[in-house]
Design a protein around this motif. Structure first.
Motif, mmCIF file in Angstrom:
data_model
loop_
_atom_site.group_PDB
_atom_site.id
_atom_site.type_symbol
_atom_site.label_atom_id
_atom_site.label_comp_id
_atom_site.label_asym_id
_atom_site.label_seq_id
_atom_site.Cartn_x
_atom_site.Cartn_y
_atom_site.Cartn_z
ATOM 1 N N SER A 199 -3.869 8.306 3.896
ATOM 2 C CA SER A 199 -2.876 7.859 2.930
ATOM 3 C C SER A 199 -3.520 7.508 1.595
ATOM 4 C CB SER A 199 -2.131 6.620 3.458
ATOM 5 O OG SER A 199 -1.362 6.916 4.598
ATOM 6 N N ILE A 200 -2.734 7.703 0.541
ATOM 7 C CA ILE A 200 -3.112 7.290 -0.804
ATOM 8 C C ILE A 200 -2.014 6.383 -1.339
ATOM 9 C CG2 ILE A 200 -3.450 8.061 -3.194
ATOM 10 C CD1 ILE A 200 -4.596 10.676 -2.047
ATOM 11 N N ASN A 214 4.773 5.427 -6.507
ATOM 12 C CA ASN A 214 4.316 5.122 -5.150
ATOM 13 C C ASN A 214 5.367 5.414 -4.086
ATOM 14 O OD1 ASN A 214 1.639 4.317 -4.855
ATOM 15 N ND2 ASN A 214 2.029 2.227 -5.553
ATOM 16 N N SER A 215 6.401 6.167 -4.422
ATOM 17 C CA SER A 215 7.509 6.340 -3.479
ATOM 18 C C SER A 215 7.077 7.027 -2.184
ATOM 19 C CB SER A 215 8.654 7.120 -4.130
ATOM 20 O OG SER A 215 8.228 8.412 -4.539
ATOM 21 N N LYS A 216 6.043 7.867 -2.228
ATOM 22 C CA LYS A 216 5.586 8.554 -1.023
ATOM 23 C C LYS A 216 4.568 7.734 -0.237
ATOM 24 C CE LYS A 216 6.537 13.263 -2.612
ATOM 25 N NZ LYS A 216 5.972 14.614 -2.862
ATOM 26 N N ALA A 217 4.352 6.498 -0.647
ATOM 27 C CA ALA A 217 3.437 5.611 0.078
ATOM 28 C C ALA A 217 4.170 4.415 0.663
ATOM 29 C CB ALA A 217 2.315 5.136 -0.851
ATOM 30 N N ARG A 218 5.486 4.494 0.754
ATOM 31 C CA ARG A 218 6.268 3.347 1.194
ATOM 32 C C ARG A 218 6.014 2.973 2.663
ATOM 33 N NH1 ARG A 218 9.943 1.332 -2.137
ATOM 34 N NH2 ARG A 218 11.174 0.433 -0.444
ATOM 35 N N HIS A 219 5.468 3.911 3.428
ATOM 36 C CA HIS A 219 5.167 3.607 4.830
ATOM 37 C C HIS A 219 4.125 2.509 4.983
ATOM 38 C CE1 HIS A 219 2.203 6.603 3.551
ATOM 39 N NE2 HIS A 219 1.403 6.131 4.478
#
Length: 279
Positions: A199-200, A214-219
């Motif tokens: 992850s980044i 950062n929407s694709k790092a919300r996990h």
């Protein structure tokens, strides 16, 4: 968690992380090339070790669950200076983590891995590498190393692309600021999230003018709370009009995008004494 290892523990950001990390584990081992660090927590020990020494790193990570890797030269410098701690040192940490069957590496990456992208491009975590310096190139190398060790060896990694973790002293930082509280929250989430794979995430506070997505790092559950807009009027008035053709004002890397390769970028950031006292 039984054992965490923190590299770069004597540095400015590492100094802020030692206390919070000690609360996440039974044993925290802090490490750097300094002779020691002050005020060890009751469950914290210190080991002096060189990142460029694979055997030392392998011994350091023995029995650990995860390593939070903040050790490196934190500025642009000639390649021969950066090679040991920033390039080969990244390899030794990942290889030592693999040899000791660690679950995850949490890595202090940087915006400088993508620093030559334009600030007006609202880049996400999937933006292609575009380093602004040898320092940024080392961050690209480590991120690719992290991806490789996940794909080939199943070693998880969270790469924290930190923007400006210091007091807001210039116009760029109104968008790029990462408060120390939000830094701690981000690292805690990188450690505690059950599954991360590779992850980044961008290390930036909840600024109105944050230039990254950062929407694709919300996990990871990173939800920053601080906002640099409170400083905007004062900082913009102090700085006055900015040259729209200056590479430092155009690119995500700020001054790092403008300096010659091998020349310090930190020297142009105008950090306050409070931000350098823990270096």
């Amino acid at each position: 968690m039984k054992k965490l290892v923190l590299t770069g523990a004597a540095g400015r950001l590492g100094s802020y992380l030692r206390g919070p990390l000690s609360k996440l584990c039974d044993e925290l081992v802090s490490s750097d090339i300094a002779d020691g660090v002050p005020n060890l927590a009751p469950n914290e020990s210190y080991v002096k070790a060189d990142l460029a020494d694979l055997e030392a790193m392998t011994e350091l990570l023995e029995g650990a669950d995860m390593v939070v890797h903040f050790g490196a030269i934190a500025d642009e410098a000639p390649m021969d200076v950066l090679w040991g701690p920033n390039f080969y040192g990244a390899y030794t940490v990942w290889e030592a983590a693999h040899r000791n069957n660690l679950r995850r590496v949490v890595y202090a990456s940087s915006i400088h891995a993508v620093g030559m992208h334009k600030k007006t491009d609202f880049i996400g975590i999937d933006a292609p590498h575009r380093p602004d310096t040898f320092y940024g190139l080392a961050k690209c190398f480590a991120e690719d190393l992290a991806s490789l060790y996940w794909d080939k060896r199943g070693l998880e990694a969270v790469c924290l692309r930190i923007l400006s973790c210091a007091q807001v002293t210039n116009s760029r930082a109104v968008g790029t600021w990462l408060s120390y509280d939000d830094l701690i929250h981000m690292v805690e989430q990188a450690v505690k999230t059950p599954v991360t794979g590779f992850s980044i995430v961008y290390g930036v506070s909840d600024n109105d003018r944050a230039p990254v997505d950062n929407s694709k790092a919300r996990h990871l559950g990173f939800r920053p709370k601080d906002n640099a807009e409170q400083f905007a009027d004062e900082i913009f008035a102090k700085d006055g009009p900015l040259d729209p053709l200056d590479p430092a004002n155009i690119h995500h890397g700020g001054p790092f995008a403008a300096v010659d390769l091998g020349s310090s970028g930190m020297a142009h950031l105008n950090l306050n004494a409070d931000d350098t006292a823990k270096e």
